[in-house]
Design an enzyme around this catalytic site. Structure first.
Site, PDB file in Angstrom:
ATOM      1  N   THR A  13       0.829  -0.952  -0.020  1.00 49.38           N
ATOM      2  CA  THR A  13      -0.012   0.237   0.014  1.00 49.38           C
ATOM      3  C   THR A  13       1.157   1.411  -0.216  1.00 49.38           C
ATOM      4  OG1 THR A  13      -1.396  -1.513   0.956  1.00 49.38           O
ATOM      5  CG2 THR A  13      -1.784   1.193   1.100  1.00 49.38           C
ATOM      6  N   ASP A  57       1.900  -6.487  -4.906  1.00 49.66           N
ATOM      7  CA  ASP A  57       1.058  -6.804  -2.872  1.00 49.66           C
ATOM      8  C   ASP A  57       1.810  -7.828  -2.421  1.00 49.66           C
ATOM      9  OD1 ASP A  57      -2.374  -6.219  -1.730  1.00 49.66           O
ATOM     10  OD2 ASP A  57      -1.256  -8.093  -0.974  1.00 49.66           O
ATOM     11  N   SER A  59       0.321  -9.844  -0.130  1.00 50.41           N
ATOM     12  CA  SER A  59       0.006 -11.549  -0.099  1.00 50.41           C
ATOM     13  C   SER A  59       0.406 -12.177  -1.278  1.00 50.41           C
ATOM     14  CB  SER A  59      -2.089 -11.519  -0.777  1.00 50.41           C
ATOM     15  OG  SER A  59      -2.164 -10.590   0.345  1.00 50.41           O
ATOM     16  N   ASP A  90       0.626  -6.901   5.215  1.00 53.08           N
ATOM     17  CA  ASP A  90       0.025  -8.515   5.500  1.00 53.08           C
ATOM     18  C   ASP A  90       1.129  -9.496   5.865  1.00 53.08           C
ATOM     19  OD1 ASP A  90      -2.367  -7.302   4.698  1.00 53.08           O
ATOM     20  OD2 ASP A  90      -2.782  -7.705   2.811  1.00 53.08           O
ATOM     21  N   THR A 275       1.338 -22.031  20.016  1.00 53.00           N
ATOM     22  CA  THR A 275      -0.106 -21.594  20.866  1.00 53.00           C
ATOM     23  C   THR A 275      -0.847 -20.625  20.096  1.00 53.00           C
ATOM     24  OG1 THR A 275      -1.543 -20.706  22.591  1.00 53.00           O
ATOM     25  CG2 THR A 275       1.070 -20.100  22.598  1.00 53.00           C
ATOM     26  N   CYS A 277      -2.711 -19.353  21.599  1.00 51.68           N
ATOM     27  CA  CYS A 277      -2.822 -17.247  22.167  1.00 51.68           C
ATOM     28  C   CYS A 277      -2.159 -16.874  21.228  1.00 51.68           C
ATOM     29  CB  CYS A 277      -2.850 -17.877  23.875  1.00 51.68           C
ATOM     30  SG  CYS A 277      -3.817 -18.576  24.324  1.00 51.68           S
TER      31      CYS A 277
HETATM   32  N1  ASP Z   1      -2.468  -6.099   1.184  1.00 47.80           N
HETATM   33  C1  ASP Z   1      -1.206  -4.900   0.611  1.00 47.80           C
HETATM   34  C2  ASP Z   1      -0.296  -5.822   1.666  1.00 47.80           C
HETATM   35  O1  ASP Z   1       0.503  -6.864   2.316  1.00 47.80           O
HETATM   36  C3  ASP Z   1      -1.738  -4.060   2.807  1.00 47.80           C
HETATM   37  C4  ASP Z   1      -0.409  -3.220   3.046  1.00 47.80           C
HETATM   38  O2  ASP Z   1      -0.282  -2.802   2.028  1.00 47.80           O
HETATM   39  O3  ASP Z   1      -0.512  -3.212   4.248  1.00 47.80           O
HETATM   40  O4  ASP Z   1       0.337  -5.653   0.142  1.00 47.80           O
END
Ligand code: ASP
Length: 342
Positions: A13, A57, A59, A90, A275, A277
């Protein structure tokens, strides 16, 4: 005197602006960074930028990306005093954990940062995060880096990267490190928690570029069917299971469930007990439901995060073929990623 800092932009982002026509977020040309963060010009350090050929991104982070990033740091290691990695939030904790293991004998700062709002947005947290990250990466006392480890800089805090997880998708304070103190608090001054920071090593940087992703995370829940565990265990090539258990490392004592785990261990698959937690440590000897796991050969992960356990296993299996050696190394804190409490 100013330091030389390399800012490595990988995506996320932080590097985005709103497309005036479509209204969607798209990466901006990093050559325009000074237009978005004009105060960068007033830092006394030499700041160079390296942009990844494909911005992602986070992800989409994978082993290839981690190797590319580690290689980039290796390539410029001698030329720069510190590194700032701009990365999506992320999966930032996974990347920070992986880098902490891959960059053996690191003695310069590698600070990951990003933002919840893009730099091209008025209320962005990115401006503050990038400037703070650069200040920390450039912080030296008598030629010794103050934070010579892989850290995350977010919302005025510096965390040990391999102790964090992303906790909040909407607040600026996105990360937590409940099992380890923060390395620095950024207020009017940057207050370093020197006792918590890893000590500098005299050894030469060695970058590990082989990782093995034959690892899986298995989260327990009441009513989990033993067949589900069987199908995970039967995954071809599987070498380790990070099993997220309850409380201090407890799991059902049901015979069928235990049998499936025993079957995995017979197949030389490591089972690491972490865990569910967010704070605290695995102590399998505490309850009968944990003791049983210990008896069949499940390995306690103490207070390691799932993110760090996954990265550590990928690193260890990338380096070692002997399961006993991987087991011994897993039980040993290598980069301050876990605290062993006996
Ligand atoms: N979806 C974005 C990423 O992880 C969110 C971010 O940049 O904070 O690339």
């Amino acid at each position: 005197m100013g330091k030389k800092i390399l800012v490595i932009y990988t995506g996320g982002t932080i590097g985005m602006v709103k497309d005036e026509i479509s209204g969607t977020l798209k990466p901006f040309n990093f050559e325009d960074i000074y237009a978005h963060v004009p105060t960068l010009k007033f830092l006394k350090h030499q700041i160079d930028f390296y942009t990844f050929p494909v911005l992602i991104d986070s992800s989409n982070v994978d082993l290839k990306f981690w190797i590319e990033l580690a290689e980039c740091i290796e390539k410029f290691y001698e030329k720069y005093d510190g590194f700032v990695v701009l990365h999506g939030s992320d999966t930032m904790s996974y990347t920070a954990s992986a880098l902490s293991f891959m960059l053996e004998n690191l003695n310069k700062p590698v600070v990951l940062t990003g933002s919840q709002l893009p730099l091209g947005v008025i209320r962005t947290d990115g401006r503050r995060n990038i400037i703070n990250a650069i200040e920390v990466a450039a912080s030296y006392i008598n030629e010794t880096a103050v934070v010579p480890e892989v850290s995350i800089c977010f919302e005025n805090k510096i965390y040990r990267g391999n102790r964090t997880f992303k906790n909040n998708a909407s607040h600026f304070e996105a990360f937590l490190s409940p099992n380890y103190p923060i390395l620095a608090e950024i207020g009017i001054e940057i207050k370093y928690n020197k006792d918590a920071i890893l000590k500098r090593t005299q050894k030469k940087l060695s970058v590990i570029k082989t990782l093995d992703n034959n690892v899986v995370v298995l989260k327990l829940f009441p009513g989990i069917h033993p067949n589900m565990i069987r199908s995970v265990v039967e995954t071809s090539g599987l070498k380790a299971i990070v099993m997220e258990t309850y409380g201090s490392g407890n799991a059902p004592t049901d015979e069928l469930f235990i049998k499936e785990l025993e079957h995995a261990i017979e197949k030389n698959i490591l089972i690491i007990n972490v865990t569910q937690c967010k704070k605290g440590s695995v102590q399998m000897e505490k309850y009968e439901t944990g003791k049983k796991l210990q008896e069949i050969g499940v390995i306690g992960g103490f207070d390691i995060t799932t993110e760090s356990a996954v990265a550590k296993l990928m690193y260890l299996f990338g380096k070692e073929t002997d399961v006993l050696r991987v087991t011994a190394l897993f039980k040993t804190p290598l980069r301050g990623e876990m605290t062993i409490d006996m």
